[in-house]
Design a protein around this motif. Structure first.
Motif, short mmCIF file in Angstrom:
data_model
loop_
_atom_site.label_atom_id
_atom_site.label_comp_id
_atom_site.label_asym_id
_atom_site.label_seq_id
_atom_site.Cartn_x
_atom_site.Cartn_y
_atom_site.Cartn_z
N ASN A 170 -1.05 3.87 -3.52
CA ASN A 170 -1.98 2.77 -3.26
C ASN A 170 -1.59 1.52 -4.04
O ASN A 170 -1.82 0.40 -3.59
CB ASN A 170 -3.40 3.19 -3.60
N PHE A 173 1.10 -0.32 -2.01
CA PHE A 173 0.54 -1.00 -0.84
C PHE A 173 -0.35 -2.18 -1.26
O PHE A 173 -0.32 -3.23 -0.62
CB PHE A 173 -0.24 -0.03 0.03
N ASP A 176 1.83 -5.10 -2.41
CA ASP A 176 2.45 -5.74 -1.24
C ASP A 176 1.42 -6.59 -0.50
O ASP A 176 1.68 -7.75 -0.15
CB ASP A 176 3.03 -4.67 -0.32
N ASP A 177 0.27 -6.01 -0.29
CA ASP A 177 -0.82 -6.66 0.43
C ASP A 177 -1.26 -7.94 -0.28
O ASP A 177 -1.27 -9.03 0.30
CB ASP A 177 -1.98 -5.66 0.53
#
Length: 255
Positions: A170, A173, A176-177
């Motif tokens: 998580n 991600f 990156d998000d």
């Protein structure tokens, strides 16, 4: 062009009944508009203290800080601060959590409410607007916390290990998000992290601090030749390992 943030010879020490603990010494650097800068260093060297000084929560013992060309106390710069935990309140919906900063600063209006909902839609959380934070994943909670900060339209974002409470997958991600969101909004950002991979994948420059009392050991410019420059794509690029090793060696040169 005037830097958004400029630090000149910042020094700081904590004082207790047991004596003085020098934390920062002679820290000088600047951050340009739209730049993403990461700060890394040994555990306990004063990285978070530095963010607290920049945000105005602490006053430096020596040195000066300029924001948008004006010294601290003369400017009205809007600073956004993201901490290690998202601090979303379970008794408020996601939408009402996003509005919290606007409420505190007495900036709630029809226009700001619409902006908040537009940001939730843009970043994929509109369908969760009326949900409670416990219904979101860890990465989505951090996205909501970022939206709560962005709706205030800050001049600079201070990020104090904002992904450290997430598990590894998580964390990847979420970084990156949120990294892509910050780039797309062209916000100026200063990230403190102990994760070297995170620093290389997100930043335009990495500032390396020494052991306490921390000074700047080295500043490493980060550039990638990628068609789509995102944090996840950077991790798979050939340059990534070289940057990681350069920073690692600098941090461990005295070991």
């Amino acid at each position: 062009m005037e830097p958004v943030l400029e630090l000149k010879n910042i020094s700081y020490a904590y004082h207790t009944l047991d004596g003085e603990t020098k934390t920062l010494t002679d820290i000088s650097f600047s951050v340009a508009s739209g730049e993403f800068v990461a700060i890394v260093g040994p555990s306990g060297c004063g990285k978070s203290t530095l963010l607290s000084i920049i945000s105005g929560l602490l006053e430096p013992e020596k040195g000066l800080i300029k924001m948008n060309g004006k010294y601290t106390g003369e400017n009205s710069m809007n600073i956004g601060y993201m901490l290690q935990h998202d601090y979303l309140f379970e008794w408020r919906t996601v939408y009402k959590n996003v509005l919290l900063g606007l409420e505190i600063q007495h900036m709630l209006s029809a226009k700001s409410r619409t902006k908040a909902m537009d940001l939730l839609e843009t970043y994929g959380l509109k369908q969760f607007a009326n949900s409670k934070p416990s219904e979101l994943s860890g990465g989505m909670r951090q996205r909501a916390a970022l939206i709560r900060t962005l709706v205030l339209d800050p001049d600079i974002l201070l990020l104090d290990e904002p992904f450290s409470s997430l598990d590894y997958q998580n964390r990847l991600f979420a970084a990156d998000d949120i990294g892509q969101i910050i780039r797309s909004t062209q916000k100026t950002a200063l990230l403190v992290t102990h994760d070297l991979s995170e620093a290389v994948s997100l930043a335009d420059r990495v500032i390396i601090l020494t052991n306490r009392p921390a000074s700047i050991s080295k500043i490493v410019p980060i550039t990638f030749d990628l068609e789509k420059d995102t944090p996840l794509h950077r991790r798979n690029a050939p340059e990534f390992k070289n940057y990681f090793n350069t920073i690692w060696e600098e941090l461990n040169q005295n070991e």
